[in-house]
Design a protein around this motif. Structure first.
Motif, short mmCIF file in Angstrom:
data_model
loop_
_atom_site.label_atom_id
_atom_site.label_comp_id
_atom_site.label_asym_id
_atom_site.label_seq_id
_atom_site.Cartn_x
_atom_site.Cartn_y
_atom_site.Cartn_z
N GLN A 6 0.84 -1.20 0.00
CA GLN A 6 0.00 0.00 0.00
C GLN A 6 0.88 1.25 0.00
N ASP A 7 0.28 2.40 -0.30
CA ASP A 7 1.07 3.63 -0.49
C ASP A 7 1.90 4.02 0.73
N CYS A 8 1.33 3.76 1.91
CA CYS A 8 2.04 4.20 3.11
C CYS A 8 2.33 2.99 4.01
N ILE A 9 3.59 2.67 4.12
CA ILE A 9 3.98 1.51 4.95
C ILE A 9 4.57 2.08 6.23
N ASP A 10 3.71 2.21 7.25
CA ASP A 10 4.17 2.94 8.44
C ASP A 10 4.02 2.08 9.70
N TYR A 11 4.15 0.77 9.53
CA TYR A 11 3.90 -0.10 10.68
C TYR A 11 5.04 -1.09 10.91
N GLU A 56 16.23 10.55 6.27
CA GLU A 56 16.34 10.30 7.72
C GLU A 56 17.65 10.80 8.28
N PRO A 65 10.61 4.22 9.92
CA PRO A 65 9.63 5.28 9.63
C PRO A 65 8.83 4.96 8.37
N SER A 66 7.87 5.80 8.10
CA SER A 66 6.95 5.57 6.98
C SER A 66 7.69 5.46 5.63
N LEU A 67 7.36 4.40 4.89
CA LEU A 67 8.00 4.17 3.58
C LEU A 67 6.95 4.05 2.50
N LYS A 68 7.40 4.26 1.27
CA LYS A 68 6.55 3.96 0.11
C LYS A 68 7.05 2.65 -0.48
#
Ligand code: UDP
Length: 445
Positions: free
Chosen positions: A151-156, A368, A161-164
């Protein structure tokens, strides 16, 4: 008798180098090291000027080479990876021989990608220590690969940190037999007694902490610190003299690692971009399969035209180039060793990721850690970075406000890294590891 470790790198430059640095560190803690190389790599390493083994000997470090046959299938990456298991029999034989000669090792230190190593260590009743070849962040991403959707936002992902999706390593983004082997190797590493990473806490504290209660990755890097210095000058004097004649931080070093192939069209853009930037450059350009000499890959007359501005050769001793005071920037594919070597010398990076973990490394470098820039590529299927963009970004890297900022950041990381390998967590982890290896009672003959 000194504790004895058998170190087995994955047969590739980007894996042998950090394993050799680890060998030096263990040997300087009084551990005898047997360093296993395939014939192919043994020849390359031992025939190099001031080679690693003679160098170690000069420093009084006990690092001996052991040779195994070239037992991998050459050709494509999949066959090569799948045939890594052929190494097992030869390493097992070596362990048996060492045992019968009375120099029983207490452990195998292996590259995490060598999936056969932990079961082999267990069969020989030895400790197993995995050396993870890229960032701890990449370890966490791959460790949690079962969580990752595109998915567009991989933040888990814990500690990340949040990745694409485009920031993910190719082992997740493009499933293949090689990706599968890499992901499996992380699962296997859960059974190793230790996993060590060529990184340092100040750089990757969140990822390191996130793995603490899972498979802890102990940071022991940067392994190349203290940095490579110019050897006795033999064989490199031409390059050294050239660099000595340049002002401080005025030269950009260009290298895309030890094996990835850059398409010819991109090489031409890089060539023109470097020339247009006006900056002096040292470019490690390996001939591709169709070329027998680098000039065949460059625009006609390029080498002659740039002979004052640049040095181009298939290989430079990167550690030495980066440690020269005239070098002020690194145009890199963002291989993990290259990033560690650059930080250790306080050199900011212009990133040009090509595959594998390099997109993730570049993302972190730019967003980062903030000591790197990224070249913007054309939005077509070839994703070429044009000469004009390269020239512009080289200038931003080498001069002006942004350059000063990047240098300040990377200098701070270099200081932190220095502290970590002298008195900090990397030094402590390494000592704990060495003490553990010394503690182990060697299995009897
Ligand atoms: N290297 C070098 N000279 C070159 C190119 C590469 O000494 O001309 C070394 C570099 O210092 C690093 C390793 O090869 O230690 C490459 O590792 P990295 O992880 O940066 O890239 P890879 O080759 O694995 O893609």
């Amino acid at each position: 008798m000194a504790a004895h470790a058998v170190l087995v790198p994955f047969p590739g430059r980007g894996h042998i180098n950090p394993m050799m640095h680890l060998a030096r560190k263990l040997a300087s803690h009084g551990i005898s090291v047997t360093f296993v190389l395939t014939e192919y790599w043994h020849k390359i390493i031992t025939e190099a000027e001031d080679d690693d083994f003679s160098h170690a000997q000069k420093l009084g470090l006990d690092i001996q080479a052991a040779l195994i046959p070239d037992c991998m299938v050459a050709g494509n990456m999949v066959d090569f990876f799948l045939s890594l298991s052929n190494m097992e029999t030869h390493v097992s034989e070596l362990l048996t021989n060492l045992k019968s000669s009375g120099t029983t090792p207490s452990c195998i230190v292996y590259d995490t990608f060598l999936r056969w190593a932990v079961p082999l260590a267990k069969r020989h009743a030895l400790l197993s220590v995995a050396l993870w070849p890229t960032s701890v962040t990449n370890f966490s991403i791959m460790y949690h690969s079962d969580l990752v959707g595109l998915q567009d936002c991989i933040d888990y992902i814990p500690g990340v940190p949040s990745l694409k999706p485009a920031d993910l390593p190719s082992s997740i983004l493009s499933p293949s037999p090689v990706s599968n082997e890499i992901l499996q190797s992380i699962i296997d590493a859960r059974d190793a007694d230790w996993v060590v990473g060529n990184s340092f806490y100040a750089l990757e504290s969140k990822a390191i902490d996130a793995l603490l209660h899972k498979t802890p990755v102990q940071s022991v890097g940067p392994l190349n610190m203290p940095s490579a210095h110019w050897g006795d000058g033999k064989g490199v004097s031409q390059c050294r003299e050239w660099l000595d004649s340049k002002p401080a931080r005025s030269v950009i070093y260009v290298s895309f690692g030890s094996f990835v192939q850059v398409p010819r069209a991109q090489i031409r853009e890089i060539a023109m971009g470097l020339m247009q930037s006006g900056y002096c450059f040292v470019w490690a350009l390996r001939p591709d399969k169709e070329a027998s000499h680098v000039w065949e890959m460059l625009p006609v007359g390029y080498l002659e035209q740039c002979k004052e501005q640049g040095l181009v050769a298939p290989w430079f001793r990167q550690g030495e180039i980066l440690s020269h005071p005239s070098v002020g920037g690194f145009f890199s594919h963002c291989g993990w060793n290259s990033i560690m070597e650059s930080v250790s010398e306080g050199i900011p990076i212009l990133g040009f990721p090509i595959g594998m973990d390099q997109f993730t490394n570049c993302k972190f470098l730019v967003d980062e850690w903030e000591f790197g820039l990224r070249g913007r590529s054309r939005e077509d299927e070839n994703r070429i970075i044009e000469a004009e963009e390269i020239s512009r970004k080289v200038k931003v890297l080498m001069e002006g406000e942004e350059s000063v900022r990047l240098r300040g950041v990377v200098e701070r990381f270099r200081e932190l890294a220095k502290e970590e390998v002298t008195n900090g967590l990397s030094a402590t982890n390494l000592k704990l590891l060495a003490d553990k290896l010394k503690e182990v009672k060697c299995p009897s003959k």
